[in-house]
Scaffold this active site. Sequence first.
Site, PDB file in Angstrom:
ATOM      1  CE  LYS A  66      -4.149  -1.990   2.120  1.00  0.00           C
ATOM      2  NZ  LYS A  66      -5.152  -1.853   3.188  1.00  0.00           N
ATOM      3  CG  ASP A 102      -8.217   0.365   3.535  1.00  0.00           C
ATOM      4  OD1 ASP A 102      -8.968  -0.341   2.843  1.00  0.00           O
ATOM      5  OD2 ASP A 102      -6.995   0.155   3.632  1.00  0.00           O
TER       6      ASP A 102
HETATM    7  P1  NAP Z   1       0.286  -2.635  10.498  1.00  0.00           P
HETATM    8  O1  NAP Z   1       0.584  -1.375   9.765  1.00  0.00           O
HETATM    9  O2  NAP Z   1       1.235  -3.766  10.459  1.00  0.00           O
HETATM   10  O3  NAP Z   1       0.068  -2.205  12.049  1.00  0.00           O
HETATM   11  C1  NAP Z   1      -0.156  -3.177  13.025  1.00  0.00           C
HETATM   12  C2  NAP Z   1      -0.579  -2.487  14.324  1.00  0.00           C
HETATM   13  O4  NAP Z   1      -0.919  -3.535  15.252  1.00  0.00           O
HETATM   14  C3  NAP Z   1       0.512  -1.651  14.976  1.00  0.00           C
HETATM   15  O5  NAP Z   1      -0.080  -0.525  15.577  1.00  0.00           O
HETATM   16  C4  NAP Z   1       1.084  -2.611  16.033  1.00  0.00           C
HETATM   17  O6  NAP Z   1       1.647  -1.961  17.150  1.00  0.00           O
HETATM   18  C5  NAP Z   1      -0.189  -3.315  16.453  1.00  0.00           C
HETATM   19  N1  NAP Z   1       0.075  -4.616  17.091  1.00  0.00           N
HETATM   20  C6  NAP Z   1       0.514  -5.742  16.495  1.00  0.00           C
HETATM   21  N2  NAP Z   1       0.597  -6.750  17.407  1.00  0.00           N
HETATM   22  C7  NAP Z   1       0.199  -6.229  18.590  1.00  0.00           C
HETATM   23  C8  NAP Z   1       0.058  -6.753  19.907  1.00  0.00           C
HETATM   24  N3  NAP Z   1       0.343  -8.030  20.189  1.00  0.00           N
HETATM   25  N4  NAP Z   1      -0.390  -5.935  20.896  1.00  0.00           N
HETATM   26  C9  NAP Z   1      -0.696  -4.637  20.627  1.00  0.00           C
HETATM   27  N5  NAP Z   1      -0.599  -4.079  19.395  1.00  0.00           N
HETATM   28  C10 NAP Z   1      -0.147  -4.867  18.388  1.00  0.00           C
HETATM   29  O7  NAP Z   1      -1.111  -3.250  10.064  1.00  0.00           O
HETATM   30  P2  NAP Z   1      -2.361  -2.476   9.427  1.00  0.00           P
HETATM   31  O8  NAP Z   1      -2.215  -2.408   7.957  1.00  0.00           O
HETATM   32  O9  NAP Z   1      -2.550  -1.207  10.179  1.00  0.00           O
HETATM   33  O10 NAP Z   1      -3.563  -3.489   9.710  1.00  0.00           O
HETATM   34  C11 NAP Z   1      -4.068  -3.687  11.025  1.00  0.00           C
HETATM   35  C12 NAP Z   1      -5.230  -4.670  10.972  1.00  0.00           C
HETATM   36  O11 NAP Z   1      -6.325  -4.134  10.260  1.00  0.00           O
HETATM   37  C13 NAP Z   1      -4.846  -5.973  10.266  1.00  0.00           C
HETATM   38  O12 NAP Z   1      -5.316  -7.056  11.062  1.00  0.00           O
HETATM   39  C14 NAP Z   1      -5.590  -5.909   8.954  1.00  0.00           C
HETATM   40  O13 NAP Z   1      -5.985  -7.207   8.517  1.00  0.00           O
HETATM   41  C15 NAP Z   1      -6.802  -5.083   9.296  1.00  0.00           C
HETATM   42  N6  NAP Z   1      -7.341  -4.347   8.126  1.00  0.00           N
HETATM   43  C16 NAP Z   1      -8.600  -4.632   7.724  1.00  0.00           C
HETATM   44  C17 NAP Z   1      -9.146  -3.962   6.633  1.00  0.00           C
HETATM   45  C18 NAP Z   1     -10.566  -4.256   6.176  1.00  0.00           C
HETATM   46  O14 NAP Z   1     -10.914  -3.910   5.050  1.00  0.00           O
HETATM   47  N7  NAP Z   1     -11.391  -4.854   7.010  1.00  0.00           N
HETATM   48  C19 NAP Z   1      -8.389  -2.998   5.941  1.00  0.00           C
HETATM   49  C20 NAP Z   1      -7.096  -2.703   6.408  1.00  0.00           C
HETATM   50  C21 NAP Z   1      -6.577  -3.403   7.489  1.00  0.00           C
HETATM   51  P3  NAP Z   1       3.221  -1.527  17.163  1.00  0.00           P
HETATM   52  O15 NAP Z   1       3.320  -0.267  16.367  1.00  0.00           O
HETATM   53  O16 NAP Z   1       3.528  -1.322  18.613  1.00  0.00           O
HETATM   54  O17 NAP Z   1       3.995  -2.656  16.546  1.00  0.00           O
END
Ligand code: NAP
Length: 273
Positions: A66, A102
Amino acid sequence: MTDRYAVIGHPISHSKSPQIHAAFAQATGQDLSYTAIEAPLDGFAATVQAFRHEGGRGANVTLPFKMQACELATHPSEAARLAGAANALKFEGERVYAENFDGIGLVNDIQRNLGHALQGKRVLLLGAGGATRGALLPIAQQGPAVLAVVNRTADKAHALGRDFAAHAMLQTGGYDDLEGETFDVVINATSAGLAGEALPLPAGLFASGALAYDMVYGKGLTPFLRQAQAAGVTALADGVGMLVEQAAEAFLWWRGVRPATREVIARLSVPLV
Ligand code: NAP
């Protein structure tokens, strides 16, 4: 001639986007094909280029590309630039337009489908990754009373506060800062649940009548939704509606026709048990 679209990611076989766009095309009578393309991890730009040369008109982009999608665009939207990430591209001659749908998909799901207005409400986003970045501007535009972001790495939440300062007054911090706070809408934008991990949420976080929304979809009751349910929350939702609504925004952007979403969401929904 049939117009070509695709979703590009790595991995991509799990993607529901071809199914969603095929349903939209059928329902609206649009002549298009929509396939899934797995780009090599070091070959996103080349994959986009090849697809354009083969006549591709637009593409959705998913993990982990992305940010690269936003970078390669000649005309990124304000939402994409602020998020630093794009999930939809449109090709017109030499121009590559980029959008991030999104956040608007999330807002449309919460307000239209789930019936929870955001205006004047206390809204909390858990996580400070790409999903939160994409969600902040569209949520801020609804006029919440409070918009807060907490993250395991609190500094990343504070950085978001600075990046979005011209658009929203964010409350930012770590999970410890949630003590004594109450929210009407709590959105889990972390990937913690994918590893089966719960979040350190204090008692009393959810206001009476609150909505607990997990962006993760298709997993039934996630650890976060279980935590909310145990705290007495009855309005629980996963991210399937967000997924379908962002697809509907991309379809409208590409084709000029807004598809209905309710049936597609129902078809893709997994019971929250
Ligand atoms: P990302 O950029 O990798 O960010 C992950 C986030 O999760 C970070 O803030 C990270 O914190 C936090 N995290 C990971 N493991 C953790 C834990 N054990 N405890 C607390 N915080 C934790 O991912 P993203 O793109 O933002 O996506 C996040 C989620 O949204 C994913 O599961 C994705 O599948 C979902 N999503 C869904 C849609 C939809 O259309 N439904 C669209 C986009 C994303 P740190 O910064 O401290 O590492």
